[in-house]
Design a protein around this motif. Structure first.
Motif, PDB file in Angstrom:
ATOM      1  N   LYS A  23     -13.393  -3.794   4.757  1.00 59.42           N
ATOM      2  CA  LYS A  23     -12.274  -4.740   3.746  1.00 59.42           C
ATOM      3  C   LYS A  23     -11.286  -3.850   3.130  1.00 59.42           C
ATOM      4  O   LYS A  23     -11.770  -2.894   2.755  1.00 59.42           O
ATOM      5  N   ALA A  24     -10.201  -4.212   3.228  1.00 63.16           N
ATOM      6  CA  ALA A  24      -8.962  -3.529   2.395  1.00 63.16           C
ATOM      7  C   ALA A  24      -8.019  -4.389   2.173  1.00 63.16           C
ATOM      8  O   ALA A  24      -7.261  -5.177   2.774  1.00 63.16           O
ATOM      9  N   PRO A  25      -8.044  -4.420   0.702  1.00 65.80           N
ATOM     10  CA  PRO A  25      -7.022  -5.485   0.073  1.00 65.80           C
ATOM     11  C   PRO A  25      -5.511  -5.078   0.334  1.00 65.80           C
ATOM     12  O   PRO A  25      -4.763  -5.957   0.676  1.00 65.80           O
ATOM     13  N   ASP A  26      -5.227  -4.000   0.715  1.00 65.38           N
ATOM     14  CA  ASP A  26      -3.847  -3.268   1.136  1.00 65.38           C
ATOM     15  C   ASP A  26      -4.220  -2.589   2.356  1.00 65.38           C
ATOM     16  O   ASP A  26      -5.267  -2.182   2.689  1.00 65.38           O
ATOM     17  N   GLU A  27      -2.960  -2.372   3.120  1.00 66.12           N
ATOM     18  CA  GLU A  27      -3.251  -1.965   4.420  1.00 66.12           C
ATOM     19  C   GLU A  27      -3.876  -0.472   4.342  1.00 66.12           C
ATOM     20  O   GLU A  27      -3.556   0.375   3.475  1.00 66.12           O
ATOM     21  N   VAL A  28      -4.680  -0.186   5.261  1.00 67.11           N
ATOM     22  CA  VAL A  28      -5.370   1.163   5.504  1.00 67.11           C
ATOM     23  C   VAL A  28      -5.060   1.537   6.977  1.00 67.11           C
ATOM     24  O   VAL A  28      -4.992   0.726   7.797  1.00 67.11           O
ATOM     25  N   GLN A  29      -4.671   2.823   7.176  1.00 74.24           N
ATOM     26  CA  GLN A  29      -4.597   3.510   8.303  1.00 74.24           C
ATOM     27  C   GLN A  29      -6.040   4.380   8.701  1.00 74.24           C
ATOM     28  O   GLN A  29      -6.138   5.254   7.660  1.00 74.24           O
ATOM     29  N   ALA A  30      -6.416   4.212   9.632  1.00 76.62           N
ATOM     30  CA  ALA A  30      -7.719   5.000  10.056  1.00 76.62           C
ATOM     31  C   ALA A  30      -7.916   5.651  11.340  1.00 76.62           C
ATOM     32  O   ALA A  30      -7.162   4.899  12.288  1.00 76.62           O
ATOM     33  N   LEU A  31      -8.765   6.478  11.666  1.00 75.96           N
ATOM     34  CA  LEU A  31      -9.000   6.662  12.843  1.00 75.96           C
ATOM     35  C   LEU A  31     -10.815   6.301  12.924  1.00 75.96           C
ATOM     36  O   LEU A  31     -11.450   6.416  12.118  1.00 75.96           O
TER      37      LEU A  31
END
Length: 121
Positions: free
Chosen positions: A88-96
C-alpha cells in the motif's frame, strides 16, 4: 531486447495507470518490471516464488500478517515465497519488481486487479 539500453525514468514516465507492471527487460528467466503504485492492493501470495521490491521514489508499506515493512527510496525488500502480503502507498510510489517470467501481479488472489504483463513500446 537484451541489446537495448533502457532508461528506468523514461519508462516510468510512460506509465499512466497504477498497479499495472510493465516489463523493462529480462534477465535469464526473470522479468524486471517498472510499476507505479498508489492506494492499497490486494492480499495475496506467490506460492512458487519470492518477489523483490526496489522503491525508486515515494514510501511503500508492505503489509505482512505479522508486521508492516516500510520502504523508502532505494530500499529493497524481498517477500519470501508463500508469504501473504499487501502493498500500500498513500501517495504514488515508483518501483522496480524482479520476478520470474509469468508471475501474476495478484498471485493466488486473482480478481479485477489482475493485470496481463504489459510491454513498454
Amino acid at each position: 531486447m537484451t541489446d537495448d539500453v533502457r532508461n528506468v525514468l523514461t519508462a516510468l514516465e510512460r506509465i499512466s495507470e497504477h498497479w499495472q507492471p510493465h516489463r523493462l527487460t529480462s534477465v535469464n528467466d526473470y522479468d524486471v518490471k517498472v510499476v507505479k503504485l498508489k492506494g492499497e492492493f490486494v492480499w495475496h501470495t506467490h506460492p512458487e516464488t519470492d518477489e523483490l521490491f526496489l522503491v525508486l521514489s515515494g514510501a511503500l508499506t508492505i503489509q505482512l500478517r505479522d508486521r508492516d515493512v516500510l520502504l523508502g527510496p532505494n530500499d529493497v525488500f524481498v517477500v519470501p515465497r508463500g508469504v501473504e502480503h499487501c502493498p500500500k502507498a498513500p501517495d504514488e510510489v515508483q518501483a522496480l519488481l524482479f520476478e520470474p517470467k509469468g508471475t501474476v501481479n495478484t498471485g493466488d488472489a486473482g480478481g479485477d486487479r489482475t493485470s496481463a504483463l504489459r510491454e513498454l513500446d
